[in-house]
Every structure is written in structure tokens, then in C-alpha cells.
Design an enzyme around this catalytic site. Structure first.
Site, PDB file in Angstrom:
ATOM      1  N   SER A 194      -3.034  73.115  86.594  1.00  0.00           N
ATOM      2  CA  SER A 194      -4.293  73.360  85.834  1.00  0.00           C
ATOM      3  C   SER A 194      -5.551  74.215  86.839  1.00  0.00           C
ATOM      4  O   SER A 194      -6.257  74.544  86.201  1.00  0.00           O
ATOM      5  CB  SER A 194      -5.155  71.689  86.102  1.00  0.00           C
ATOM      6  OG  SER A 194      -4.318  70.888  85.187  1.00  0.00           O
TER       7      SER A 194
ATOM      8  N   GLU B 293      -1.785  78.192  77.278  1.00  0.00           N
ATOM      9  CA  GLU B 293      -2.258  79.423  78.286  1.00  0.00           C
ATOM     10  C   GLU B 293      -0.893  80.042  78.883  1.00  0.00           C
ATOM     11  O   GLU B 293      -0.355  79.507  79.638  1.00  0.00           O
ATOM     12  CB  GLU B 293      -3.391  79.053  79.177  1.00  0.00           C
ATOM     13  CG  GLU B 293      -4.486  78.544  78.450  1.00  0.00           C
ATOM     14  CD  GLU B 293      -5.821  78.286  79.566  1.00  0.00           C
ATOM     15  OE1 GLU B 293      -6.793  78.894  79.383  1.00  0.00           O
ATOM     16  OE2 GLU B 293      -5.430  77.314  80.422  1.00  0.00           O
TER      17      GLU B 293
HETATM   18  N1  CAA Z   1       1.476  61.865  72.000  1.00  0.00           N
HETATM   19  C1  CAA Z   1       1.838  62.412  70.555  1.00  0.00           C
HETATM   20  N2  CAA Z   1       1.136  62.365  69.668  1.00  0.00           N
HETATM   21  C2  CAA Z   1      -0.287  61.675  69.983  1.00  0.00           C
HETATM   22  C3  CAA Z   1      -0.697  61.100  71.116  1.00  0.00           C
HETATM   23  C4  CAA Z   1       0.171  61.412  72.193  1.00  0.00           C
HETATM   24  N3  CAA Z   1      -0.105  60.990  73.360  1.00  0.00           N
HETATM   25  N4  CAA Z   1      -1.952  60.831  71.041  1.00  0.00           N
HETATM   26  C5  CAA Z   1      -2.302  61.045  69.651  1.00  0.00           C
HETATM   27  N5  CAA Z   1      -1.123  61.490  68.905  1.00  0.00           N
HETATM   28  C6  CAA Z   1      -1.285  61.961  67.336  1.00  0.00           C
HETATM   29  C7  CAA Z   1      -1.239  60.765  66.769  1.00  0.00           C
HETATM   30  O1  CAA Z   1       0.307  60.321  66.314  1.00  0.00           O
HETATM   31  C8  CAA Z   1      -1.819  61.475  65.316  1.00  0.00           C
HETATM   32  O2  CAA Z   1      -0.969  62.096  64.601  1.00  0.00           O
HETATM   33  P1  CAA Z   1      -1.040  61.950  62.971  1.00  0.00           P
HETATM   34  O3  CAA Z   1      -2.151  62.445  62.618  1.00  0.00           O
HETATM   35  O4  CAA Z   1       0.042  62.835  62.338  1.00  0.00           O
HETATM   36  O5  CAA Z   1      -0.648  60.582  62.640  1.00  0.00           O
HETATM   37  C9  CAA Z   1      -2.739  62.603  65.753  1.00  0.00           C
HETATM   38  O6  CAA Z   1      -2.285  62.698  67.329  1.00  0.00           O
HETATM   39  C10 CAA Z   1      -4.425  62.107  65.923  1.00  0.00           C
HETATM   40  O7  CAA Z   1      -4.163  60.776  66.768  1.00  0.00           O
HETATM   41  P2  CAA Z   1      -5.012  59.254  66.291  1.00  0.00           P
HETATM   42  O8  CAA Z   1      -5.283  59.390  65.037  1.00  0.00           O
HETATM   43  O9  CAA Z   1      -4.503  58.196  66.923  1.00  0.00           O
HETATM   44  O10 CAA Z   1      -6.444  59.830  67.043  1.00  0.00           O
HETATM   45  P3  CAA Z   1      -7.323  61.108  67.075  1.00  0.00           P
HETATM   46  O11 CAA Z   1      -7.519  61.545  65.704  1.00  0.00           O
HETATM   47  O12 CAA Z   1      -8.524  60.319  68.021  1.00  0.00           O
HETATM   48  O13 CAA Z   1      -6.641  62.182  68.248  1.00  0.00           O
HETATM   49  C11 CAA Z   1      -6.258  63.275  70.027  1.00  0.00           C
HETATM   50  C12 CAA Z   1      -6.347  61.934  69.389  1.00  0.00           C
HETATM   51  C13 CAA Z   1      -5.273  64.290  69.389  1.00  0.00           C
HETATM   52  C14 CAA Z   1      -5.930  62.998  71.419  1.00  0.00           C
HETATM   53  C15 CAA Z   1      -7.787  63.823  70.022  1.00  0.00           C
HETATM   54  O14 CAA Z   1      -8.600  62.678  70.357  1.00  0.00           O
HETATM   55  C16 CAA Z   1      -8.212  65.009  70.832  1.00  0.00           C
HETATM   56  O15 CAA Z   1      -7.918  65.841  70.419  1.00  0.00           O
HETATM   57  N6  CAA Z   1      -8.698  64.810  72.045  1.00  0.00           N
HETATM   58  C17 CAA Z   1      -9.085  65.701  73.105  1.00  0.00           C
HETATM   59  C18 CAA Z   1      -7.691  66.043  73.944  1.00  0.00           C
HETATM   60  C19 CAA Z   1      -8.178  67.197  74.510  1.00  0.00           C
HETATM   61  O16 CAA Z   1      -9.234  67.743  74.865  1.00  0.00           O
HETATM   62  N7  CAA Z   1      -6.983  67.717  75.517  1.00  0.00           N
HETATM   63  C20 CAA Z   1      -7.186  68.608  76.468  1.00  0.00           C
HETATM   64  C21 CAA Z   1      -7.333  67.923  77.756  1.00  0.00           C
HETATM   65  S1  CAA Z   1      -7.524  69.043  79.369  1.00  0.00           S
HETATM   66  C22 CAA Z   1      -5.844  69.460  79.625  1.00  0.00           C
HETATM   67  O17 CAA Z   1      -4.893  69.097  79.026  1.00  0.00           O
HETATM   68  C23 CAA Z   1      -5.984  70.665  80.402  1.00  0.00           C
HETATM   69  C24 CAA Z   1      -5.894  70.083  81.829  1.00  0.00           C
HETATM   70  O18 CAA Z   1      -5.413  71.052  82.727  1.00  0.00           O
HETATM   71  C25 CAA Z   1      -6.739  68.908  82.509  1.00  0.00           C
HETATM   72  P1  NAD Z   2       0.922  62.516  86.426  1.00  0.00           P
HETATM   73  O1  NAD Z   2       0.566  62.227  87.773  1.00  0.00           O
HETATM   74  O2  NAD Z   2       0.881  62.024  85.403  1.00  0.00           O
HETATM   75  O3  NAD Z   2       2.731  63.042  86.800  1.00  0.00           O
HETATM   76  C1  NAD Z   2       3.190  63.772  87.930  1.00  0.00           C
HETATM   77  C2  NAD Z   2       4.555  63.279  88.039  1.00  0.00           C
HETATM   78  O4  NAD Z   2       5.081  64.060  89.044  1.00  0.00           O
HETATM   79  C3  NAD Z   2       4.828  62.071  88.595  1.00  0.00           C
HETATM   80  O5  NAD Z   2       5.417  61.236  87.609  1.00  0.00           O
HETATM   81  C4  NAD Z   2       5.451  62.200  89.910  1.00  0.00           C
HETATM   82  O6  NAD Z   2       6.329  61.334  90.162  1.00  0.00           O
HETATM   83  C5  NAD Z   2       6.045  63.468  89.696  1.00  0.00           C
HETATM   84  N1  NAD Z   2       6.263  64.192  90.858  1.00  0.00           N
HETATM   85  C6  NAD Z   2       5.783  64.234  91.815  1.00  0.00           C
HETATM   86  N2  NAD Z   2       6.575  65.182  92.941  1.00  0.00           N
HETATM   87  C7  NAD Z   2       7.643  65.633  92.294  1.00  0.00           C
HETATM   88  C8  NAD Z   2       8.901  66.464  92.415  1.00  0.00           C
HETATM   89  N3  NAD Z   2       8.849  66.974  93.714  1.00  0.00           N
HETATM   90  N4  NAD Z   2       9.504  66.669  91.536  1.00  0.00           N
HETATM   91  C9  NAD Z   2       9.436  66.015  90.295  1.00  0.00           C
HETATM   92  N5  NAD Z   2       8.494  65.198  89.984  1.00  0.00           N
HETATM   93  C10 NAD Z   2       7.597  65.187  90.752  1.00  0.00           C
HETATM   94  O7  NAD Z   2       0.234  64.238  86.190  1.00  0.00           O
HETATM   95  P2  NAD Z   2       0.094  65.240  85.017  1.00  0.00           P
HETATM   96  O8  NAD Z   2      -1.228  64.879  84.431  1.00  0.00           O
HETATM   97  O9  NAD Z   2       1.197  64.896  84.162  1.00  0.00           O
HETATM   98  O10 NAD Z   2      -0.020  66.442  85.728  1.00  0.00           O
HETATM   99  C11 NAD Z   2       1.165  67.238  86.127  1.00  0.00           C
HETATM  100  C12 NAD Z   2       0.750  68.742  86.263  1.00  0.00           C
HETATM  101  O11 NAD Z   2       0.489  69.132  85.002  1.00  0.00           O
HETATM  102  C13 NAD Z   2      -0.433  68.789  87.458  1.00  0.00           C
HETATM  103  O12 NAD Z   2      -0.250  70.332  87.933  1.00  0.00           O
HETATM  104  C14 NAD Z   2      -1.657  68.912  86.499  1.00  0.00           C
HETATM  105  O13 NAD Z   2      -2.635  69.796  87.029  1.00  0.00           O
HETATM  106  C15 NAD Z   2      -1.229  69.678  85.087  1.00  0.00           C
HETATM  107  N6  NAD Z   2      -1.883  69.231  83.880  1.00  0.00           N
HETATM  108  C16 NAD Z   2      -2.348  68.168  83.572  1.00  0.00           C
HETATM  109  C17 NAD Z   2      -3.070  67.932  82.501  1.00  0.00           C
HETATM  110  C18 NAD Z   2      -3.576  66.441  82.238  1.00  0.00           C
HETATM  111  O14 NAD Z   2      -4.394  66.271  81.141  1.00  0.00           O
HETATM  112  N7  NAD Z   2      -3.350  65.429  82.833  1.00  0.00           N
HETATM  113  C19 NAD Z   2      -3.166  68.732  81.597  1.00  0.00           C
HETATM  114  C20 NAD Z   2      -2.606  70.238  81.706  1.00  0.00           C
HETATM  115  C21 NAD Z   2      -1.906  70.315  83.026  1.00  0.00           C
END
Ligand code: CAA
Ligand code: NAD
Length: 286
Positions: free
Chosen positions: A120, A153
């Protein structure tokens, strides 16, 4: 360009299990590696559960689920990834863990294979330089929940070859996702904008601007966001967000990326969000 047939995934946490699921569903032979056999089983169970739900909802045929399950295997042995064409790393957001993993992986996986990190916030160049194949190294940044979010991305570094970049785009499209291309700057496109927003929500709460519930409600109903920032923080994982903030702050030295004290305390207290059953909200453990 060599045809991509086998995909390796490192880590089967939140992201790795989702990436393994879409790879197997898309028809690739998929092997996912974890650090213990318990975690391998847990990861595979998550994927099987998610595929089962897709069948229940009528989004997937039972025969296609069975075929995806048959294409997917789990292992603790890095050697099982030796003949992969692409390996996507999704382990903990920690540079030292990624260094150890990529150095070891580089020794065992065929030299033509593409390496990708789902990081990330770390730069791809740092990780590429841990291997002897920096020209075959890209970022593939998926979004949570992986089966639902359409974007990936694709990150190319100064060293990424055109062939590796083209192969990465092909993989993303093969997974049924939509690519955007980003330069190798910490946080790429999305997290550069999203992370300061999430951290600012915590700061707003710390400063007493509003309650957690009201800040969430405000952003959901006022701006049409699918989730408010605290619900999203619990969803992403407070530990992962904390690691990301530290890495981005180290990189940019800008206050907007600095982890707020409350976030650190939540992580120290084991309140990691959905994954631990409690974060800013209570969650029933699955
Ligand atoms: N796995 C698989 N499918 C899932 C799921 C999961 N974990 N969670 C929800 N879904 C599916 C549901 O089955 C549902 O499908 P249908 O409409 O076909 O039945 C659909 O997604 C919508 O789900 P819900 O109706 O239960 O709930 P919702 O409308 O609130 O949607 C959500 C759930 C898609 C998660 C929505 O709330 C959302 O888009 N949230 C924002 C998510 C977001 O911003 N993600 C980015 C996070 S940042 C990141 O990832 C980057 C990083 O590096 C940290
Ligand atoms: P998580 O904590 O849910 O899972 C990480 C997993 O990696 C754990 O199950 C751990 O046992 C395993 N692990 C640690 N060392 C390992 C190794 N050497 N070999 C194999 N497995 C190992 O974390 P996450 O949320 O799945 O995040 C994983 C990566 O994806 C991070 O780099 C995070 O920044 C990125 N990411 C996270 C999100 C998010 O929304 N959580 C979204 C996009 C990208």
C-alpha cells in the site's frame, strides 16, 4: 510474450485470499503460500467460503466453483511457486519481511517470472532491488474487498521493462479488473489521497469535532461514500493503516501522513478492526 498460466500469491490474509480467489476464478492455476499450515488452511477456507457465497447468490455456477477450487492450492513451501509465471506478494506491510521474502523467492522461482507487490505504501523500487530481476518487478495494488473492487493500480519503476509492464496489464485484465498506471511514489494514486483522509477522520475525533458514528454518518449521507472513514478503517485493518501511515510519513515528512496517537494506541491495545473482532466498532468474529 510468454503466456501466463500459473499465479503464485504470498500471504492469505485479507488481501492475499481475495487475490487467490480471483486468480483461481479467472482460470489460472493458483498457489498461495502462508507461514504456517494453520494459516494456509484458514486462507483456503476463506476462499472456499467466499466462492460458496457467490454460488448461493447465483453469481457463480457450482461447476465453476468446483473448477476454481481444483485450480487452487496452499503451501508453506516457497519451492511450490518455482514454476509460477507471476507471483503477487500480499504479506504484512513491513519492508524487512518483504526483503526476506523476495530475496528467498528470487532464488527459487524461474528467472522469467514476473514479481509483483500489493504493497500500500512501500516503493516498488526498494523491493525490486532485493532481487536479481528488477526489470521484471511491478506493483499490482488491489483494493479491499478484492472480489468486488474493480481497480488495480499497476506501478512501473524506472527499471520495469515494457514486456513486464505489458504482462502486468494482461494479468490485471485476465483477473477481470481495470488497470490504472501509477508512478512509483509511496501511496501511488489512491492511498496518497485516501490515507490522509482516514487519518484526518481520527484527528477530527481526537479533537472532539464529532462522534465516531456521526463522522461516519456525515461522510456516508453527506458525500455518498459507501462507508464512513471509521467503518473503512476497521475494514482495512488498523494495524495495516498504522504501518502505512508510518511508511508514508517517513517518505514525505508531511503531517497529513503522520499516524494520530489514538491509532497507535488502538493497535497496541489489539483493536485492529474486523480482523480482531474490535476496532472503532465491535464486530462479530467470523
Ligand atoms: N468479499 C466478496 N464480496 C463481497 C465482500 C467481500 N469481502 N463484501 C461485500 N461483497 C459483495 C456482496 O456480496 C455484494 O454483492 P451483490 O451486490 O452482488 O450481492 C456487494 O459486495 C455489496 O455488498 P453489500 O450489499 O453487503 O454491502 P455494501 O453495498 O455496503 O458494499 C462494499 C460493501 C463493497 C465493501 C462497500 O461498502 C464499499 O465499496 N466500501 C468501500 C470499500 C473501499 O473503499 N475499499 C478500498 C479500501 S482501501 C484499499 O483497499 C487500499 C489500501 O492499500 C489500504
Ligand atoms: P493481513 O494482516 O490480513 O494479512 C497478511 C498475511 O501475510 C498474514 O496472514 C500473515 O500470516 C502473512 N505473512 C506474513 N509474512 C509472510 C510471509 N513471509 N509469507 C507468506 N505470508 C506471510 O494483511 P492484508 O490486509 O492482507 O495486507 C497485505 C498487504 O496488502 C500489505 O502490504 C498491505 O499494505 C496491502 N494492502 C492491504 C489492503 C487492505 O485494505 N487491508 C489493501 C490493499 C493493499
Amino acid at each position: 510474450m510468454k503466456k501466463i498460466k500459473k499465479v503464485g500469491v504470498l500471504g492469505s490474509g485479507l488481501m492475499g485470499s481475495g487475490i487467490a480467489e480471483i486468480a483461481a476464478r479467472a482460470g489460472y492455476e493458483t498457489v498461495v503460500r502462508e507461514i504456517s499450515s494453520e494459516l494456509v488452511d484458514k486462507g483456503l477456507q476463506k476462499v472456499h467460503g467466499s466462492l460458496g457465497k457467490a454460488v448461493e447468490k447465483g453469481k457463480l455456477e457450482a461447476a465453476d466453483r468446483d473448477a476454481a477450487v481444483a485450480r487452487l492450492s496452499g503451501t508453506v513451501d516457497l519451492g511450490a511457486l518455482a514454476d509460477c509465471d507471476v507471483v503477487v506478494e500480499a504479506i504484512v506491510e513491513n519492508l524487512e519481511e518483504k526483503r526476506k521474502t523476495f530475496s528467498a523467492l528470487d532464488q527459487v522461482v524461474q528467472p522469467d517470472a514476473i514479481f509483483a507487490s500489493n504493497t500500500s505504501s512501500l516503493t516498488i523500487t526498494q523491493m525490486a532491488m532485493f532481487t536479481q530481476r528488477p526489470e521484471k518487478f511491478v506493483g499490482l495494488h488491489f483494493f479491499n474487498p478484492v472480489p468486488v473492487m474493480k481497480l488495480v493500480e499497476v506501478v512501473r519503476t524506472l527499471l520495469t521493462s515494457q514486456e513486464a509492464y505489458d504482462a502486468a496489464i494482461e494479468v490485471v485484465r485476465g483477473f477481470g479488473k481495470e488497470p490504472v498506471t501509477a508512478r512509483d511514489n509511496s501511496g501511488f494514486l489512491v492511498n496518497r489521497l485516501l490515507v490522509p483522509y482516514l487519518l484526518d477522520a481520527v484527528r477530527a475525533y481526537e479533537e472532539g469535532v464529532g462522534s465516531i458514528e456521526d463522522i461516519d454518518k456525515a461522510m456516508q449521507l453527506g458525500c455518498g461514500y459507501p462507508m464512513g472513514p471509521f467503518t473503512l478503517l476497521d475494514f482495512v485493518g488498523l494495524d495495516t493503516t498504522y504501518y502505512i501511515a508510518n511508511i508514508m510519513f517517513d517518505e514525505y515528512r508531511e503531517k497529513r501522513f503522520a499516524p494520530p496517537p489514538l491509532l497507535k494506541q488502538m493497535v497496541l491495545a489489539g483493536r485492529l478492526g474486523r480482523k480482531s473482532g474490535r476496532g472503532f466498532y465491535e464486530h462479530s468474529r467470523k
